[in-house]
Design a protein around this motif. Sequence first.
Motif, short mmCIF file in Angstrom:
data_model
loop_
_atom_site.label_atom_id
_atom_site.label_comp_id
_atom_site.label_asym_id
_atom_site.label_seq_id
_atom_site.Cartn_x
_atom_site.Cartn_y
_atom_site.Cartn_z
N LEU A 93 0.84 -1.19 0.00
CA LEU A 93 0.00 0.00 0.00
C LEU A 93 0.88 1.25 0.00
O LEU A 93 0.52 2.27 -0.57
N LEU A 94 2.02 1.15 0.66
CA LEU A 94 3.01 2.21 0.74
C LEU A 94 4.36 1.51 0.86
O LEU A 94 4.49 0.58 1.65
N LEU A 95 5.35 1.91 0.06
CA LEU A 95 6.57 1.13 -0.05
C LEU A 95 7.50 1.20 1.16
O LEU A 95 8.16 0.24 1.49
N GLY A 96 7.62 2.34 1.81
CA GLY A 96 8.57 2.47 2.91
C GLY A 96 9.97 2.74 2.37
O GLY A 96 10.16 2.94 1.17
N GLU A 97 10.95 2.75 3.28
CA GLU A 97 12.32 3.10 2.89
C GLU A 97 13.32 2.12 3.46
O GLU A 97 13.05 1.45 4.46
N LYS A 107 10.87 -0.30 6.28
CA LYS A 107 10.46 0.56 7.39
C LYS A 107 9.54 1.67 6.89
O LYS A 107 9.82 2.32 5.88
N GLY A 108 8.41 1.85 7.59
CA GLY A 108 7.42 2.86 7.19
C GLY A 108 6.45 2.34 6.15
O GLY A 108 5.48 3.00 5.82
N GLY A 109 6.71 1.14 5.63
CA GLY A 109 5.85 0.55 4.61
C GLY A 109 4.54 0.04 5.18
O GLY A 109 4.44 -0.27 6.37
N ARG A 110 3.56 0.00 4.33
CA ARG A 110 2.26 -0.58 4.68
C ARG A 110 1.95 -1.65 3.65
O ARG A 110 2.21 -1.49 2.46
N ALA A 116 -4.17 -5.36 7.53
CA ALA A 116 -3.45 -4.16 7.12
C ALA A 116 -2.31 -4.02 8.12
O ALA A 116 -2.54 -3.99 9.33
N VAL A 117 -1.07 -3.99 7.62
CA VAL A 117 0.11 -4.02 8.47
C VAL A 117 0.99 -2.82 8.14
O VAL A 117 1.21 -2.51 6.97
N LYS A 118 1.49 -2.16 9.18
CA LYS A 118 2.46 -1.07 9.01
C LYS A 118 3.72 -1.45 9.76
O LYS A 118 3.68 -1.74 10.95
N LEU A 119 4.85 -1.46 9.06
CA LEU A 119 6.15 -1.74 9.67
C LEU A 119 6.68 -0.43 10.26
O LEU A 119 7.10 0.45 9.53
N VAL A 120 6.62 -0.32 11.57
CA VAL A 120 7.01 0.92 12.25
C VAL A 120 8.51 0.96 12.50
O VAL A 120 9.16 1.98 12.29
N LYS A 121 9.08 -0.16 12.94
CA LYS A 121 10.49 -0.20 13.30
C LYS A 121 11.06 -1.54 12.91
O LYS A 121 10.39 -2.56 13.03
N GLU A 122 12.31 -1.53 12.46
CA GLU A 122 12.97 -2.77 12.07
C GLU A 122 14.39 -2.76 12.59
O GLU A 122 15.10 -1.76 12.46
N CYS A 123 14.80 -3.85 13.20
CA CYS A 123 16.17 -4.03 13.67
C CYS A 123 16.70 -5.26 12.96
O CYS A 123 16.24 -6.36 13.23
N SER A 124 17.65 -5.08 12.05
CA SER A 124 18.14 -6.22 11.28
C SER A 124 18.92 -7.17 12.17
O SER A 124 19.44 -6.78 13.22
N ALA A 125 18.98 -8.40 11.76
CA ALA A 125 19.67 -9.44 12.54
C ALA A 125 21.15 -9.12 12.68
O ALA A 125 21.78 -9.51 13.65
N SER A 126 21.71 -8.36 11.76
CA SER A 126 23.14 -8.11 11.78
C SER A 126 23.54 -6.89 12.61
O SER A 126 24.71 -6.67 12.83
N ASP A 127 22.60 -6.08 13.09
CA ASP A 127 23.00 -4.87 13.81
C ASP A 127 23.13 -5.07 15.32
O ASP A 127 23.37 -4.12 16.06
N GLY A 128 22.98 -6.30 15.78
CA GLY A 128 23.21 -6.60 17.18
C GLY A 128 22.03 -6.34 18.08
O GLY A 128 22.06 -6.71 19.24
N GLN A 129 21.00 -5.71 17.59
CA GLN A 129 19.83 -5.46 18.41
C GLN A 129 18.87 -6.62 18.26
O GLN A 129 18.79 -7.22 17.21
#
Length: 184
Positions: free
Chosen positions: A53-57, A117-120, A149-162
């Motif tokens: 619905l919205l691509l995100g960044e 991130k920010g995508g819907r 309907a899903v909105k990805l608000v925050k993402e922490c990749s597996a490689s960033d240690g979080q």
Amino acid sequence: VQPNNYSTFYDDQRQNWSIMFESEKAAMDFSKQVCIAKCNSSPGLDSVLCQDLLLGEGQGVEGGDSLEVAYTGWLFQNNGLGQVFDSNVNKDKLLRLKLGSGKVIKGWEEGMMGMKKGGRRYLIIPPAWAYGAQGVAGRVPPDSTLAFAVKLVKECSASDGQSVSSRDSPAPSPVPNSDGFSAE
């Protein structure tokens, strides 16, 4: 789905079309209807239908990434949206999940892959990828197709240690069993 309220598609003669919408909401509503039409025109839904619905960044999410999402889930009934059975929109806590951990229904694991991130995204999930023949008592009838309907608000990749601990999660939904549903 394209930036600035544009959508592009191919027709049955493989001609490319672009539509510009007056607002982001109008573009997203149109995309939801496209996904519903895809579902209703397929003879038997046997996999998850995803419609951005919205691509995100940024980078698309993949297995092992920890996410925080806002969502609304409907029963898919009579070729369209039925009643809402779960939502965390307008609530204090987002759903936290780690893709690939098996803590949410299989349709979510599949449908969230590649989101930014920010995508819907709009998901229509057949029963085999959701709660199956058991359903969820009082919430989801057996053999129900679901729409989210899903909105990805925050993402922490597996490689960033979080990482996001499941202990810190709100009552996770859509979880594979009914234990995660709140009494609301």
